[in-house]
Scaffold this motif. Sequence first.
Motif, PDB file in Angstrom:
ATOM      1  N   TRP A 140       0.832  -1.201   0.000  1.00  0.00           N
ATOM      2  CA  TRP A 140       0.000   0.000   0.000  1.00  0.00           C
ATOM      3  C   TRP A 140       0.869   1.255   0.000  1.00  0.00           C
ATOM      4  O   TRP A 140       1.875   1.332   0.701  1.00  0.00           O
ATOM      5  CB  TRP A 140      -0.931  -0.009   1.204  1.00  0.00           C
ATOM      6  N   VAL A 141       0.453   2.244  -0.777  1.00  0.00           N
ATOM      7  CA  VAL A 141       1.198   3.496  -0.903  1.00  0.00           C
ATOM      8  C   VAL A 141       0.221   4.661  -0.796  1.00  0.00           C
ATOM      9  O   VAL A 141      -1.002   4.486  -0.782  1.00  0.00           O
ATOM     10  CB  VAL A 141       1.954   3.576  -2.252  1.00  0.00           C
ATOM     11  N   TYR A 142       0.798   5.862  -0.719  1.00  0.00           N
ATOM     12  CA  TYR A 142       0.010   7.086  -0.669  1.00  0.00           C
ATOM     13  C   TYR A 142       0.413   8.011  -1.813  1.00  0.00           C
ATOM     14  O   TYR A 142       1.583   8.082  -2.186  1.00  0.00           O
ATOM     15  CB  TYR A 142       0.229   7.822   0.659  1.00  0.00           C
ATOM     16  N   LEU A 143      -0.562   8.691  -2.337  1.00  0.00           N
ATOM     17  CA  LEU A 143      -0.318   9.827  -3.223  1.00  0.00           C
ATOM     18  C   LEU A 143      -0.350  11.053  -2.317  1.00  0.00           C
ATOM     19  O   LEU A 143      -1.374  11.333  -1.679  1.00  0.00           O
ATOM     20  CB  LEU A 143      -1.409   9.895  -4.292  1.00  0.00           C
ATOM     21  N   ARG A 144       0.777  11.762  -2.210  1.00  0.00           N
ATOM     22  CA  ARG A 144       0.843  12.819  -1.203  1.00  0.00           C
ATOM     23  C   ARG A 144       1.467  14.082  -1.765  1.00  0.00           C
ATOM     24  O   ARG A 144       2.146  14.061  -2.801  1.00  0.00           O
ATOM     25  CB  ARG A 144       1.625  12.347   0.011  1.00  0.00           C
ATOM     26  N   LEU A 157       3.425  16.558  -6.390  1.00  0.00           N
ATOM     27  CA  LEU A 157       2.752  15.312  -6.076  1.00  0.00           C
ATOM     28  C   LEU A 157       3.769  14.183  -6.144  1.00  0.00           C
ATOM     29  O   LEU A 157       4.619  14.161  -7.038  1.00  0.00           O
ATOM     30  CB  LEU A 157       1.620  15.044  -7.070  1.00  0.00           C
ATOM     31  N   GLU A 158       3.680  13.231  -5.218  1.00  0.00           N
ATOM     32  CA  GLU A 158       4.614  12.116  -5.199  1.00  0.00           C
ATOM     33  C   GLU A 158       3.924  10.881  -4.635  1.00  0.00           C
ATOM     34  O   GLU A 158       2.858  10.973  -4.018  1.00  0.00           O
ATOM     35  CB  GLU A 158       5.845  12.457  -4.360  1.00  0.00           C
ATOM     36  N   VAL A 159       4.542   9.735  -4.856  1.00  0.00           N
ATOM     37  CA  VAL A 159       4.044   8.465  -4.331  1.00  0.00           C
ATOM     38  C   VAL A 159       5.018   7.979  -3.267  1.00  0.00           C
ATOM     39  O   VAL A 159       6.231   7.960  -3.492  1.00  0.00           O
ATOM     40  CB  VAL A 159       3.907   7.413  -5.453  1.00  0.00           C
ATOM     41  N   ALA A 160       4.504   7.607  -2.099  1.00  0.00           N
ATOM     42  CA  ALA A 160       5.361   7.143  -1.004  1.00  0.00           C
ATOM     43  C   ALA A 160       4.606   6.111  -0.186  1.00  0.00           C
ATOM     44  O   ALA A 160       3.380   6.002  -0.258  1.00  0.00           O
ATOM     45  CB  ALA A 160       5.790   8.316  -0.122  1.00  0.00           C
ATOM     46  N   ARG A 161       5.357   5.353   0.611  1.00  0.00           N
ATOM     47  CA  ARG A 161       4.751   4.299   1.427  1.00  0.00           C
ATOM     48  C   ARG A 161       3.988   4.865   2.614  1.00  0.00           C
ATOM     49  O   ARG A 161       3.127   4.180   3.174  1.00  0.00           O
ATOM     50  CB  ARG A 161       5.832   3.348   1.943  1.00  0.00           C
ATOM     51  N   ARG A 202       1.622   0.388  -6.752  1.00  0.00           N
ATOM     52  CA  ARG A 202       2.554   1.516  -6.796  1.00  0.00           C
ATOM     53  C   ARG A 202       2.792   2.006  -8.220  1.00  0.00           C
ATOM     54  O   ARG A 202       2.825   3.217  -8.465  1.00  0.00           O
ATOM     55  CB  ARG A 202       3.886   1.105  -6.157  1.00  0.00           C
ATOM     56  N   ALA A 203       2.957   1.088  -9.173  1.00  0.00           N
ATOM     57  CA  ALA A 203       3.239   1.512 -10.544  1.00  0.00           C
ATOM     58  C   ALA A 203       2.073   2.303 -11.122  1.00  0.00           C
ATOM     59  O   ALA A 203       2.265   3.347 -11.760  1.00  0.00           O
ATOM     60  CB  ALA A 203       3.551   0.295 -11.411  1.00  0.00           C
ATOM     61  N   ALA A 204       0.845   1.814 -10.891  1.00  0.00           N
ATOM     62  CA  ALA A 204      -0.322   2.530 -11.400  1.00  0.00           C
ATOM     63  C   ALA A 204      -0.474   3.873 -10.700  1.00  0.00           C
ATOM     64  O   ALA A 204      -0.832   4.880 -11.331  1.00  0.00           O
ATOM     65  CB  ALA A 204      -1.575   1.685 -11.210  1.00  0.00           C
ATOM     66  N   ALA A 205      -0.190   3.937  -9.386  1.00  0.00           N
ATOM     67  CA  ALA A 205      -0.285   5.204  -8.666  1.00  0.00           C
ATOM     68  C   ALA A 205       0.743   6.207  -9.185  1.00  0.00           C
ATOM     69  O   ALA A 205       0.455   7.403  -9.318  1.00  0.00           O
ATOM     70  CB  ALA A 205      -0.088   4.970  -7.171  1.00  0.00           C
ATOM     71  N   ALA A 206       1.969   5.732  -9.488  1.00  0.00           N
ATOM     72  CA  ALA A 206       2.999   6.631 -10.018  1.00  0.00           C
ATOM     73  C   ALA A 206       2.594   7.180 -11.383  1.00  0.00           C
ATOM     74  O   ALA A 206       2.803   8.364 -11.684  1.00  0.00           O
ATOM     75  CB  ALA A 206       4.333   5.893 -10.100  1.00  0.00           C
ATOM     76  N   ARG A 248       4.852  20.655 -11.524  1.00  0.00           N
ATOM     77  CA  ARG A 248       6.250  20.303 -11.798  1.00  0.00           C
ATOM     78  C   ARG A 248       6.572  18.895 -11.318  1.00  0.00           C
ATOM     79  O   ARG A 248       5.889  18.341 -10.452  1.00  0.00           O
ATOM     80  CB  ARG A 248       7.188  21.318 -11.147  1.00  0.00           C
ATOM     81  N   ARG A 249       7.658  18.305 -11.857  1.00  0.00           N
ATOM     82  CA  ARG A 249       8.057  16.927 -11.577  1.00  0.00           C
ATOM     83  C   ARG A 249       9.508  16.824 -11.164  1.00  0.00           C
ATOM     84  O   ARG A 249      10.058  15.722 -11.154  1.00  0.00           O
ATOM     85  CB  ARG A 249       7.866  16.054 -12.830  1.00  0.00           C
ATOM     86  N   CYS A 250      10.170  17.926 -10.897  1.00  0.00           N
ATOM     87  CA  CYS A 250      11.621  17.928 -10.762  1.00  0.00           C
ATOM     88  C   CYS A 250      12.115  17.764  -9.332  1.00  0.00           C
ATOM     89  O   CYS A 250      13.227  18.156  -9.015  1.00  0.00           O
ATOM     90  CB  CYS A 250      12.199  19.212 -11.362  1.00  0.00           C
ATOM     91  N   GLY A 251      11.330  17.197  -8.441  1.00  0.00           N
ATOM     92  CA  GLY A 251      11.800  16.941  -7.087  1.00  0.00           C
ATOM     93  C   GLY A 251      11.548  18.118  -6.167  1.00  0.00           C
ATOM     94  O   GLY A 251      11.176  19.216  -6.577  1.00  0.00           O
ATOM     95  N   ARG A 252      11.774  17.872  -4.869  1.00  0.00           N
ATOM     96  CA  ARG A 252      11.460  18.917  -3.885  1.00  0.00           C
ATOM     97  C   ARG A 252      12.387  20.111  -4.013  1.00  0.00           C
ATOM     98  O   ARG A 252      11.987  21.253  -3.757  1.00  0.00           O
ATOM     99  CB  ARG A 252      11.550  18.325  -2.470  1.00  0.00           C
TER     100      ARG A 252
END
Length: 575
Positions: free
Chosen positions: A306-310, A320-324, A340-344, A357-361
């Motif tokens: 299980w993961v979270y979209l956070r 937006l990111e996917v994490a446990r 996880r793959a589908a959530a990402a 944006r997608r370039c990290g924090r």
Amino acid sequence: MDLLDQPLATAEFLVVDVETNGCAGEERELTEVGAVLVGGGELHDRFSSLVAVRRPLGRGIERLTGISTAMLADAEAPERVLAQLAARLHGRVLVAHGAAFDRSALAGAFAATGLPWPDPPALCTIALARRFAPLAGQRRLAALAGALDIDVERVHRALPDAETCARIFCALFRRLCAHAATVGDAMALFGRRSRRRRRRGRQDRLTASPPAAREIDFASLSDGPGAYVFRDVSGRALYVGKSVRVRSRARSHFAPGAPRAGWRAHAAVVDHEATRSELGALVVENRLIKRLRPAGNVNLKRVDPWVYLRCRLDIPFPILEVAREPAAGVAVSVGPLRGRAAAAELVDQLNSLFGLRRCGRRLPRRDHPSAYGQMGRCLSPCLQDLDPNLYRRRLDEALELFAADGDGRERLLARVEAEMRAAAAQLRFERAAALHGRYRRMTMLLGRVEGTLRAAHAAPRLALAPAPEGGDGFDAFWLVGGRVLDWGPLPDDLGELERRSALALGARPRAGAPDSIPADEIDEVRIVATWLAAHPEAPALALDPPPSALAFAELLREARPSSGRGRPTVRADAA
């Protein structure tokens, strides 16, 4: 010609998978058998059958496999199914994923029905993968299939799992033939290590201390749901477990066929904490493990898919990111979600749809837009000339899809469809076609992601978890801000129910402030959320806005539709 002397390239293999009732030893029963004939590296005939059982299935195994007791009411008798399987095994090599389990389950079933066990030579695809696909990170059936580029449409059913196993076997078959000329050579290739392992296991069993089962009083344990704790003579916790039938589960640790565990030799007493529901037992078990830290529970940290979209809101131009785990601090977390793959990929689709944006924090400084910015799929805050309010409005639009009550799937698809229709009305047909493709892709993704697409802090509610089949009563859970702020047996007194609901609502943060879930509660949040996602029929009452006394009374009537026992009396002033 003897089967072991047959050339491997021309031999026939029967790939078998079985589903069981989840029990061990003599209580284990087959519920389904699936088999696929493989020859020449190709799949041929299929065989599948449900198997009648003597005892009802547990709810856990029903959820895992999708096979219910009702489905097995008209199933074939074990004798007929096993006779058909034995005929197909004649002159062929048995192949299975984790062959030791399937062989054990089948041998036990043949013995229980009085049929002779064919005892065919067997190959295990896990052992094959360990030798011929060493770079595969995981060797679970679906994960191994993914590493070998084999599509998996369904799991935990006998025939689909057998077909997946057969395709894995075919993918590794050429490498096996390169190392073994005959069936006997293939068996010898993997037999030596197995013999060493069996010999070591026998030595361990001879040197292990005998368990103290006769000295333990199991009679005081409840036969309903709850959690139990084994302790040594000094009172130190050795092992914590949970079950919907505490007494029988605790006894099973000392059954002759139970897995070996070092703590059993030191167990002197067992106590328990009763609950009314399976969910209550899961919560109590989790809390006891964290508080007592028993040596016998080696997996103190739950490892699950299980993961979270956070989205953390305390950084410039949040992402937006996917994490446990749900995000700490000022943040919004959606889930938990399984896949996880589908959530990402869903996050990638949201980023493109809203220009995030997608370039990290850490926001890099660029002189030119990134590739996504050049395609119009990112607002490019990295150029340092973007209005933060514009970016925040876009982010809020994305997060609002998950902040309301219910699941965000329909709202998300409605948003894409509305943009698609608007583009078509403006004669922007290329844009409309691209959005149509996005709509189809997101429909597929949302179908693959399990769980509820809703922000963890949204929709405070009172949820009821019923007792297992044959039991009575409910556990009540007050879920506010994504946390379990209160829980316990469902009160019969309506005033007590209102009072505890008001206290739970009073503990939530000020309006508009996202909640922060403490790190030590993350496991509990995941346990409760995943249970509720798997039981959408569980009675529940929205707590925002605060419900009336009549609404609480209606919830209790729904929870006890067939019994007047414990039904509350609505006060005259409640109307």
